[in-house]
Design an enzyme around this catalytic site. Structure first.
Site, mmCIF file in Angstrom:
data_model
loop_
_atom_site.group_PDB
_atom_site.id
_atom_site.type_symbol
_atom_site.label_atom_id
_atom_site.label_comp_id
_atom_site.label_asym_id
_atom_site.label_seq_id
_atom_site.Cartn_x
_atom_site.Cartn_y
_atom_site.Cartn_z
ATOM 1 N N LYS A 128 0.840 -1.203 0.000
ATOM 2 C CA LYS A 128 0.000 0.000 0.000
ATOM 3 C C LYS A 128 0.873 1.251 0.000
ATOM 4 O O LYS A 128 0.627 2.198 -0.743
ATOM 5 C CB LYS A 128 -0.929 -0.013 1.228
ATOM 6 N N ASP A 151 -10.579 3.338 4.734
ATOM 7 C CA ASP A 151 -10.844 1.913 4.590
ATOM 8 C C ASP A 151 -12.357 1.640 4.579
ATOM 9 O O ASP A 151 -12.796 0.558 4.217
ATOM 10 C CB ASP A 151 -10.215 1.153 5.770
ATOM 11 N N GLN A 161 -4.345 -1.665 9.797
ATOM 12 C CA GLN A 161 -4.274 -2.965 9.115
ATOM 13 C C GLN A 161 -4.911 -4.052 9.990
ATOM 14 O O GLN A 161 -4.534 -4.239 11.142
ATOM 15 C CB GLN A 161 -2.814 -3.310 8.799
#
Ligand code: NDP
Length: 294
Positions: free
Chosen positions: A54, A121, A98
């Site tokens: 990412k 996200d 994450q």
């Protein structure tokens, strides 16, 4: 019939090029550099790889990224304190925690602590709630589901009025992709482990999304001729002919289904590359929104 292949890698690359131009323009015209903070707790190797990928993509498009790593025994307070600090940092437009977090941490509380405005996200409970409500758009849609919709749009398949069947109801894929399809006026059916006659239900689909995590479960006789088949699954199957001893396959039996479907995503190279592309896009959207440009 042999299906058209949906090249997710190429589509993600196109999106990345579009974003690179957009980021350059933001910098030149408004002196804004979108910023993404990643939060990694513990030493899960897969998570480390995802975060690294990412951040690499961020660098490629000109997004400023900052990586934060906490030890596996970090406390709830430490993780939430870091998130609060990032919430207050004006150079950061997106915060990516994450997942999965180590078991002793309260994942929902951590996701709740992320500012709604920086939830790139799309996992904040309020964003998920808005996704499920009529007429209430979320600030950000979760990346993999958003990537699925983007793929369908980019190949020019109409969603409105279609029968869409989603295999899987997880919080990260099945449920949000169903809500996105509903918001686009598809008629949706969501299947799960207790669904009866899965094959029969899937055969109704003009658009079939598979997100179950079962290697090559969907066979040709589950698919309506000409349907658009999007395979989110990523499964390892043993393969002695490969150096690493396994290969990756989706939830769809690709060789079988491509004889029937109209469009199909390969695995790898279908949905996978879209997830990061959507994360980058959400970060750019966040920076523009913060600057009052949207
Ligand atoms: P989960 O395990 O969280 O959810 C799986 C879903 O499938 C559940 O709703 C489950 O039903 C249902 N299911 C499982 N087995 C069956 C079965 N035999 N028949 C019918 N339904 C079944 O998985 P995720 O949603 O997290 O992931 C799904 C797949 O997508 C995985 O292969 C994962 O690796 C992949 N993935 C890919 C991403 C990408 O970027 N391409 C991103 C995220 C995931 P129930 O609810 O009843 O248990």
């Amino acid at each position: 019939m042999t299906a058209n292949i949906i090249d997710g890698k190429a589509i993600a690359q196109t999106i990345q090029e579009e974003l690179t131009a957009e980021v350059a323009e933001l910098k030149a015209k408004h002196d804004i550099v979108p910023g993404l903070a990643t939060v990694l707790v513990g030493d899960n190797t897969a998570s480390q790889t995802y975060v690294r990928m990412k951040r690499k993509r961020c660098a490629e498009v000109g997004i400023h990224s900052v990586g934060h790593e906490l030890p596996a025994d970090a406390t709830q307070e430490e993780v939430e304190a870091l998130v609060s600090k990032l919430n207050a940092d004006p150079a950061i437009h997106g915060i990516l925690v994450q997942l999965p977090l180590p078991g002793h941490l309260d994942e929902e509380a951590v996701l709740n602590a992320v500012s709604l405005k920086k939830d790139v996200d799309g996992f904040h409970p309020v964003n998920i709630g808005r996704l499920a409500m009529k007429g209430r758009d979320p600030l950000f849609a979760p990346c993999t589901p958003a990537g699925v919709i983007e793929l369908i749009d980019r190949i020019g398949v109409e969603i409105e009025g279609k029968e869409a069947v989603v295999l899987g109801r997880s919080n990260i894929v099945g449920l949000p992709v169903s809500m996105l399809l509903l918001a686009r006026n598809a008629t949706i059916t969501v299947c799960h482990s207790r669904t009866r006659d899965l094959a029969g239900v899937c055969r109704r689909a003009d658009i079939l999304i598979a997100a179950v995590g079962r290697a090559e479960m969907v066979k040709a006789d589950w698919v309506k001729p000409g349907a658009t088949v999007i395979d989110v699954g990523i499964n390892r199957v043993d393969d002695d002919t490969r150096k690493r001893g396994y290969r990756l396959v989706g939830d769809v039996d690709y060789a079988d289904v491509q004889e029937v479907a109209g469009w199909i995503t390969p695995v790898p190279g279908g949905v996978g590359p879209m997830t990061i592309a959507m994360l980058l896009q959400n970060t750019v959207v966040s920076a523009k929104r913060e600057a009052g440009l949207l």
